[in-house]
Design an enzyme around this catalytic site. Structure first.
Site, PDB file in Angstrom:
ATOM      1  N   GLU A 156       0.688  -1.334   0.321  1.00  0.00           N
ATOM      2  CA  GLU A 156      -0.303   0.030   0.141  1.00  0.00           C
ATOM      3  C   GLU A 156       0.930   0.975   0.567  1.00  0.00           C
ATOM      4  O   GLU A 156       1.677   1.264   0.444  1.00  0.00           O
ATOM      5  CB  GLU A 156      -0.764  -0.120   1.132  1.00  0.00           C
ATOM      6  CG  GLU A 156      -1.604   0.991   1.659  1.00  0.00           C
ATOM      7  CD  GLU A 156      -2.396   1.430   2.662  1.00  0.00           C
ATOM      8  OE1 GLU A 156      -3.002  -0.227   2.974  1.00  0.00           O
ATOM      9  OE2 GLU A 156      -2.537   2.443   3.686  1.00  0.00           O
ATOM     10  N   GLU A 161      -2.544  12.031   3.066  1.00  0.00           N
ATOM     11  CA  GLU A 161      -3.465  11.281   4.507  1.00  0.00           C
ATOM     12  C   GLU A 161      -3.162  12.449   5.493  1.00  0.00           C
ATOM     13  O   GLU A 161      -2.155  12.780   5.898  1.00  0.00           O
ATOM     14  CB  GLU A 161      -3.019   9.647   4.355  1.00  0.00           C
ATOM     15  CG  GLU A 161      -4.585   8.888   5.586  1.00  0.00           C
ATOM     16  CD  GLU A 161      -2.591   7.430   6.026  1.00  0.00           C
ATOM     17  OE1 GLU A 161      -2.116   7.446   5.699  1.00  0.00           O
ATOM     18  OE2 GLU A 161      -4.464   6.899   6.195  1.00  0.00           O
TER      19      GLU A 161
END
Ligand SMILES: *[C@@H]1O[C@H](CO)[C@@H](O)[C@H](O)[C@H]1NC(C)=O
Ligand SMILES: *[C@@H]1O[C@H](CO)[C@@H](O)[C@H](O)[C@H]1NC(C)=O
Ligand SMILES: *[C@@H]1O[C@H](CO)[C@@H](O)[C@H](O)[C@H]1NC(C)=O
Ligand SMILES: *[C@@H]1O[C@H](CO)[C@@H](O)[C@H](O)[C@H]1NC(C)=O
Ligand SMILES: *[C@@H]1O[C@H](CO)[C@@H](O)[C@H](O)[C@H]1NC(C)=O
Ligand SMILES: *[C@@H]1O[C@H](CO)[C@@H](O)[C@H](O)[C@H]1NC(C)=O
Ligand SMILES: *[C@@H]1O[C@H](CO)[C@@H](O)[C@H](O)[C@H]1NC(C)=O
Length: 335
Positions: A156, A161
């Site tokens: 990932e 974020e």
């Protein structure tokens, strides 16, 4: 390895000289990369996918299972998301919103969306995502990221974020066991963890913190949004953030040339302690906004961000989520 490294150094040092011989083909806004010891080498990047406007939503899958990160959201399928106007096309742009009209009863979750590209990508790819604005509100946890079919085996990559009203971005890799980043090319971000292995007990991953106040949330939006670009090869993953006013002209002109860009904000190098070809495979592009959950749900993260009370308490009131929306201008993929 020493031979290979020397060869790469030569290439990166000589590139600006070579390209200088042909002025006009590319615009240079920075020569700082001349000192980058990375393996960012010149290539004619061709746009192979261009996500924007009308057919954007047809090319993405809507995830409608419970949030694996335990957020208090009901991820909507494509029919419900478009009907409830949580996913909508406005000209070239696509809006992804959290429901801000429904007052919830205790125990209810809030409608939101999580979408992933139907196309899968591998190493040897340059991605350029242009966001006009992103979610910025207490309680929310938005992310722009890529992920393989089996987590964490296929890896990932979190590009953009954070939670609540944080002022800065965190970039993170998550992998299965056996991936430690001990090679960094030049970057402006700060290392926040080197072991990328994720398990149920520890999902910190290996991160890089940006300190730029235009990198996330309100600050990102006030700067008119901007571009997140990343280049994924089996040698390295480099991430750049450009506030609207700083977007290189070669990006706007659809002739991106990372060799002319400033030093990346995040750089993750492959090496003997992390074979990227083993740890990162078949990634889909993903954009979501969850609420509360593993990161945003705890009091500590709320208070650190200056958000009042508990995350659960914010959930009921719809107006808390007026600014919990993505405005996506385009996402381009180059190979
Ligand atoms: C990129 O596109 C150009 C022109 O369309 C073409 O000549 C070139 O072969 C392409 N390069 C790659 C790597 O596909
Ligand atoms: C979509 O709406 C239908 C009918 O309103 C509902 O039964 C279904 O659960 C909704 N799906 C999701 C993912 O919320
Ligand atoms: C999305 O961004 C575009 C470009 O900045 C802007 O014109 C449009 O009004 C925005 N849409 C929403 C709903 O904010
Ligand atoms: C690149 O340069 C930085 C400092 O300039 C150094 O810390 C880093 O180890 C170098 N990386 C490689 C792969 O040589
Ligand atoms: C952010 O980091 C850069 C590069 O490490 C440094 O030059 C700059 O002073 C930092 N800015 C702030 C606000 O800390
Ligand atoms: C979080 O804070 C609230 C008060 O603001 C308190 O009632 C609650 O017990 C706290 N939760 C945890 C897990 O500490
Ligand atoms: C929901 O948020 C949008 C965008 O901020 C806003 O235009 C709209 O008025 C809000 N809806 C309600 C019911 O407040």
């Amino acid at each position: 390895m020493p031979c290979l490294f020397a060869a790469l150094l030569l290439i990166s040092v000589s590139l600006p000289i070579l390209t200088e011989a042909g002025p006009g083909s590319r615009s240079f806004r920075s020569r700082r990369t001349a000192s980058t010891n990375s393996t960012i080498v010149f290539k004619n990047w061709n746009r192979t996918d261009w996500y924007r406007g009308n057919d954007f939503l047809e090319k993405w899958d809507f995830f409608d299972a419970p949030d694996p990160t335990h957020g208090l959201v009901n991820y909507q399928n494509v029919g419900n998301a478009t009907q409830k106007k949580l996913a909508l096309v406005q000209g070239d742009n696509v809006i992804l919103a959290v429901d801000n009209t429904t007052t919830l009863q205790p125990g209810q979750k809030r409608d939101s969306v999580r979408i992933s590209s139907k196309a899968k990508y591998n190493a040897g790819t340059l991605f350029i995502a242009d966001f006009a604005s992103m979610p910025a509100a207490c309680g929310v946890w938005p992310a722009w990221w890529t992920v393989g079919p089996s987590w964490p085996t296929h890896g990932e990559v979190d590009l953009l974020e954070g939670v609540h009203k944080f002022g800065t971005n965190k970039m993170t890799l998550h992998t299965s066991a056996g991936c430690v980043i001990d090679r960094r090319d030049q970057m402006t971000g700060k290392v926040d963890g080197t072991n990328c292995e994720s398990s149920n007990a520890d999902n910190q991953g290996c991160g890089v913190l940006d300190n730029s106040t235009t990198s996330y949330g309100d600050g990102f939006n006030k700067a008119g949004g901007g571009v997140y670009a990343h280049m994924w090869t089996n040698d390295a993953i480099h991430i750049w953030h450009f506030a609207r006013a700083d977007i290189p002209v070669d990006i706007t002109a659809n002739t991106p040339d990372p060799t002319t860009w400033p030093v990346p904000v995040g750089s993750f190098g492959a090496g003997p302690d992390c074979d990227f070809s083993q740890h990162f495979q078949d990634h889909v592009l993903t954009i979501d906004t969850t609420i509360c959950g593993d990161w945003a749900g705890n009091n500590k993260s709320m208070h650190a961000a200056g958000c009042p009370g508990t995350c659960e308490a914010l959930l009921a009131e719809p107006s808390n989520f007026n600014l919990a929306r993505w405005n996506i201008s385009s996402i381009s993929v180059y190979q």
